[in-house]
Scaffold this active site. Structure first.
Site: not given
Length: 392
Positions: A83, A164, A198, A296
């Site tokens: 997806k 992840e 990331c 983040e």
């Protein structure tokens, strides 16, 4: 994606290399024959395909991460349902069109249904895939919140997950390092894809004796990092963020940091013009427990803090709920050896740019995920271990 053309080209090239790499692993994974306690008996340990794999992809590297979900799964013998992100569906459509063309031309042998590519919202299509009893593994690259929701859904069927998730990579800069090389590596690791990677540097810790000199060079390098549009010539260092929502998130974090007394040495504002652009930003005077140091950012913003000893730097770097990537800049081999075991992150880069190799293992610790991807260890995610006892 608002990705500059050279970086988009690299993504396609690396994706092709990734499929080639995994094709080369076809003969690499092994079983075992164990000695038995019983006379005339053999014990075989072998690997078997885990089954149906669901791969849920992010928007930042949609073409490459599709390869991460597809290549090892096919090599293991799994069928795959992928997806794409709802923000980057066209990439998935283009991939399936190319795959269909290759099958029709006889260049690719793949039975119908072995690889299926879907697109749609995570809350509908993604949710349906994760609550289904069909998948044997769900591999997802994305946010911590999404990963937690997938784990809860997968738990009902005891479906294996490989996740992840987010990162908050620290860069530790020791006073004995090559300052210019450290500045170049950290800036490159912050402005690549406008900070939307990331495992790239999200916070920087600099030893006190070189703090002022390092920050001056860092600020100048960040300030000179051009902000443009994807097809500009020459290519800019960075361009737009992926969406208005992402721009508002980054701007909001910086604004709240300024309200708390942070010093903005460069940037700190939206860039006018096409796209959702934010100026490369350096912040000092921030606190370790502040939002911008702990959460983040996913934008071209770098908070910089000072420390005295390496022990203090380790404490500050590990003081975070994430554990994906980290880096250390030093020429002291004793500190490099300590970092291997004392930095609590799945990846540590020494004196270099933050970006992983396909033959490594891209895996996060703590809230940055479970399982991982790439290399022979990434292949094992899609293999189950089976033991057979054979009595003659």
């Amino acid at each position: 994606q608002a990705k500059i053309l050279p970086l988009a080209t690299v993504e396609i090239d690396v994706t092709a290399d990734y499929y080639d790499y995994y094709a080369g692993l076809a003969r690499s994974y092994e079983g075992e024959i164990l000695q038995s306690d019983n006379a005339g008996e053999h014990i075989y340990v072998h690997r078997a395909a885990i089954g149906v794999s669901v791969g849920i992809c992010p928007w930042n590297f949609p073409f490459f991460v599709m390869a991460r979900k597809i290549a090892p799964a096919l090599l293991a013998g799994c069928t795959v349902v992928v997806k794409s992100s709802e923000l980057t569906p066209l990439t998935a459509f283009r991939f399936t069109a190319l795959m269909s063309q290759a099958i029709k031309a006889g260049e690719l042998v793949l039975d119908p249904g072995v690889v299926a590519v879907l697109t749609g919202n995570g809350s509908t299509v993604g949710e349906a895939l994760c609550v289904s009893k069909v998948p044997d593994i769900i591999s997802m690259t994305g946010s911590v919140a999404t990963g937690q929701r997938i784990m809860r859904n997968a738990a009902a069927n005891m479906t294996k997950v490989s996740l992840e998730l987010g990162g908050k990579a620290p860069a530790i800069v020791m006073s004995d390092c090559d300052i210019d090389k450290a500045v170049d590596a950290i800036v490159a690791s912050r402005v690549i894809y406008s900070g939307q990677v990331c495992n790239c540097a999200e916070r920087c810790y600099v030893q006190a004796p070189i703090f002022d000199a390092f920050v001056a060079k860092l600020t100048e390098k960040m300030k000179s990092s051009a902000v443009g549009t994807p097809f500009d010539t020459p290519a800019p260092a960075c361009c737009g963020l992926v969406s208005k929502q992402q721009l508002e998130k980054v701007a909001g974090m910086v604004d709240r940091c300024k309200e708390q007394g942070a010093n903005v040495l460069c940037g700190g504002h939206v860039v006018e013009g096409p796209g959702y652009r934010y100026a490369p930003t350096v912040l000092t005077g921030v606190k370790q427990d502040s939002e911008i140091v702990q959460q983040e950012i996913f934008g071209p913003v770098l908070p910089v803090l000072s420390f005295d000893t390496f022990d203090e730097a380790l404490t500050l770097a590990n003081d975070c709920e994430f554990g994906l990537a980290s880096s250390l800049f030093t020429n002291d081999y004793r500190l490099i050896e300590r970092s291997r075991t004392e930095l609590l992150f799945g990846e540590t880069y020494i004196n270099r740019f933050h970006f992983e190799g396909i033959q490594g293992f891209h895996a996060g610790w703590r809230k940055s995920g479970v399982g991982g991807a790439d290399g022979k260890h990434g292949l094992l995610e899609y293999l189950s271990t089976k033991v057979v006892y054979v009595q003659q």
